[in-house]
Design a protein around this motif. Sequence first.
Motif, PDB file in Angstrom:
ATOM      1  N   UNK A  31       1.624  -3.580   1.834  1.00 58.00           N
ATOM      2  CA  UNK A  31       2.721  -3.479   0.875  1.00 58.00           C
ATOM      3  C   UNK A  31       2.499  -4.499  -0.234  1.00 58.00           C
ATOM      4  N   UNK A  32       2.442  -4.018  -1.466  1.00 55.59           N
ATOM      5  CA  UNK A  32       2.227  -4.889  -2.622  1.00 55.59           C
ATOM      6  C   UNK A  32       3.584  -5.360  -3.136  1.00 55.59           C
ATOM      7  N   UNK A  33       3.851  -6.618  -2.890  1.00 57.22           N
ATOM      8  CA  UNK A  33       5.191  -7.133  -3.151  1.00 57.22           C
ATOM      9  C   UNK A  33       5.440  -7.633  -4.560  1.00 57.22           C
ATOM     10  N   UNK A  34       4.415  -7.605  -5.406  1.00 57.39           N
ATOM     11  CA  UNK A  34       4.588  -8.101  -6.777  1.00 57.39           C
ATOM     12  C   UNK A  34       5.281  -7.023  -7.609  1.00 57.39           C
ATOM     13  N   UNK A  35       6.608  -7.109  -7.688  1.00 55.41           N
ATOM     14  CA  UNK A  35       7.388  -6.069  -8.383  1.00 55.41           C
ATOM     15  C   UNK A  35       7.238  -6.140  -9.900  1.00 55.41           C
ATOM     16  N   UNK A  36       6.645  -7.210 -10.404  1.00 56.93           N
ATOM     17  CA  UNK A  36       6.422  -7.282 -11.854  1.00 56.93           C
ATOM     18  C   UNK A  36       5.235  -6.415 -12.276  1.00 56.93           C
ATOM     19  N   UNK A  37       4.357  -6.131 -11.316  1.00 57.45           N
ATOM     20  CA  UNK A  37       3.154  -5.341 -11.607  1.00 57.45           C
ATOM     21  C   UNK A  37       3.256  -3.925 -11.039  1.00 57.45           C
ATOM     22  N   UNK A  38       3.810  -3.826  -9.824  1.00 56.23           N
ATOM     23  CA  UNK A  38       3.810  -2.540  -9.129  1.00 56.23           C
ATOM     24  C   UNK A  38       5.226  -2.030  -8.884  1.00 56.23           C
ATOM     25  N   UNK A  39       5.355  -0.721  -8.966  1.00 56.74           N
ATOM     26  CA  UNK A  39       6.612  -0.053  -8.621  1.00 56.74           C
ATOM     27  C   UNK A  39       6.368   0.815  -7.391  1.00 56.74           C
ATOM     28  N   UNK A  40       7.114   0.565  -6.337  1.00 59.20           N
ATOM     29  CA  UNK A  40       6.939   1.319  -5.086  1.00 59.20           C
ATOM     30  C   UNK A  40       7.353   2.782  -5.283  1.00 59.20           C
ATOM     31  N   UNK A  41       6.530   3.698  -4.747  1.00 59.05           N
ATOM     32  CA  UNK A  41       6.843   5.138  -4.842  1.00 59.05           C
ATOM     33  C   UNK A  41       7.136   5.736  -3.474  1.00 59.05           C
ATOM     34  N   UNK A  42       6.197   5.573  -2.541  1.00 57.35           N
ATOM     35  CA  UNK A  42       6.373   6.199  -1.224  1.00 57.35           C
ATOM     36  C   UNK A  42       5.425   5.579  -0.212  1.00 57.35           C
ATOM     37  N   UNK A  43       5.593   5.995   1.053  1.00 53.30           N
ATOM     38  CA  UNK A  43       4.683   5.596   2.119  1.00 53.30           C
ATOM     39  C   UNK A  43       4.352   6.829   2.937  1.00 53.30           C
ATOM     40  N   UNK A  44       3.108   6.928   3.388  1.00 57.61           N
ATOM     41  CA  UNK A  44       2.703   8.090   4.186  1.00 57.61           C
ATOM     42  C   UNK A  44       1.806   7.641   5.324  1.00 57.61           C
ATOM     43  N   UNK A  45       1.901   8.374   6.437  1.00 59.08           N
ATOM     44  CA  UNK A  45       1.057   8.067   7.590  1.00 59.08           C
ATOM     45  C   UNK A  45      -0.282   8.757   7.408  1.00 59.08           C
ATOM     46  N   UNK A  46      -1.365   8.033   7.620  1.00 60.64           N
ATOM     47  CA  UNK A  46      -2.697   8.580   7.360  1.00 60.64           C
ATOM     48  C   UNK A  46      -3.402   9.122   8.602  1.00 60.64           C
ATOM     49  N   UNK A  47      -2.863   8.872   9.780  1.00 60.49           N
ATOM     50  CA  UNK A  47      -3.529   9.344  11.000  1.00 60.49           C
ATOM     51  C   UNK A  47      -2.543  10.025  11.942  1.00 60.49           C
ATOM     52  N   UNK A  48      -1.644  10.804  11.365  1.00 55.75           N
ATOM     53  CA  UNK A  48      -0.591  11.430  12.168  1.00 55.75           C
ATOM     54  C   UNK A  48      -1.145  12.301  13.284  1.00 55.75           C
TER      55      UNK A  48
END
Length: 371
Positions: free
Chosen positions: A221-238
């Motif tokens: 999780x990239x916590x630098x909100x000045x640079x990144x805006x969170x969009x979504x999360x997905x499981x890669x090995x469901x």
Amino acid sequence: MIKIIDQFSRFFVGALFIFSGLIKLNDPIGTEIKMEEYFEVFANDFGSFFLVFKDWALEIGLILIVLEVVLGIAVLLFYRMNLTTKVLLGLIIFFTFLTFYSAYFDKVTDCGCFGDAIKLTPWESFTKDVILVVFILHLFWYRKRYTPALPDRVGHIIIASSTIISFALGIYALLHLPFIDFRAYKIGNNIPQQMQPEEQPRFEYVFKKKDSGEEVASEKYLGDTTVYQYISVRQTNEDKTKAKITDYSVFTDQGEDITQNTFEGNKLLLIFYDVSKASAKNIDKVRTLVKTLEGSKVEVMALTASSAGEFEAFRHEHQLPVAYYFVDATVLKTIIRSNPGITLWKEGTVKGMWHHNDTPDAATVLNTLGE
């Protein structure tokens, strides 16, 4: 271009139908179980008269399986394409309806198109059928211009032989066990391991860079909100986080869970998923096996989905000196395609499996254990 599409449609449709039919021909009981699911769904949604077909699920399933194989061969040979394409079109429309109904209304989570060998989601099955419809429609539209690949007499012999051989293979699998076992309870598998997920869940976070709008995927999780805006999360090995076995549980008539006990030591499990339908043809051999193993290193247990009263009556009728426990019927049908069936476990690892028509003697059981 039309000729290229002709040949592609011919081989694509023919090969897929043959492959699908042979996979299911390996395990007709699996198709029976799937047909029963559909008939139960239709009985609930459209009318109870569909339950009549449930008693004939095995026969209907076997006919459909053989029809798939024979139609696939007929297409490859361009055999009587006027009739072949009409039957093909009717069959694929029927299958497409089933897969769409399953997907849209979330009724049957696995159509069983390729048995237990290849698992497809309902929407994947529907997509596969839609693609087949396109190529079958092409063959149907141009059906009258196709020339048979072989003389009629040879074609008749091949189609007749294919039908007979297909029925013979299906019946053999019913009287014994599947030629190839694709299930989680096959010989060599350790059941406790199959009850654990292959991997722990892994996630990927998706962000958008605020300055450029570029999307960035990260396992952290990239916590630098000045640079990144969170969009979504997905499981890669469901697909690897769900255990292959999720419903195996064993209980006493008092409701005590003894699942773990079945993984300890040497266990010979007699599977009776429905004693009212269990074959008594080889029950004498089963009884002899049970009695011969008394006092040995192998503990014999019977697993059933019938009621205690039903199994007690069956046990006394056939003089089976064996303790019995309760398991879901679908689980028992998955463990072995025989009623009764016999499977041998050593510390939870499947060492042997026999149809009642192939009931082993005590020496064979002990040799299978390596003792």
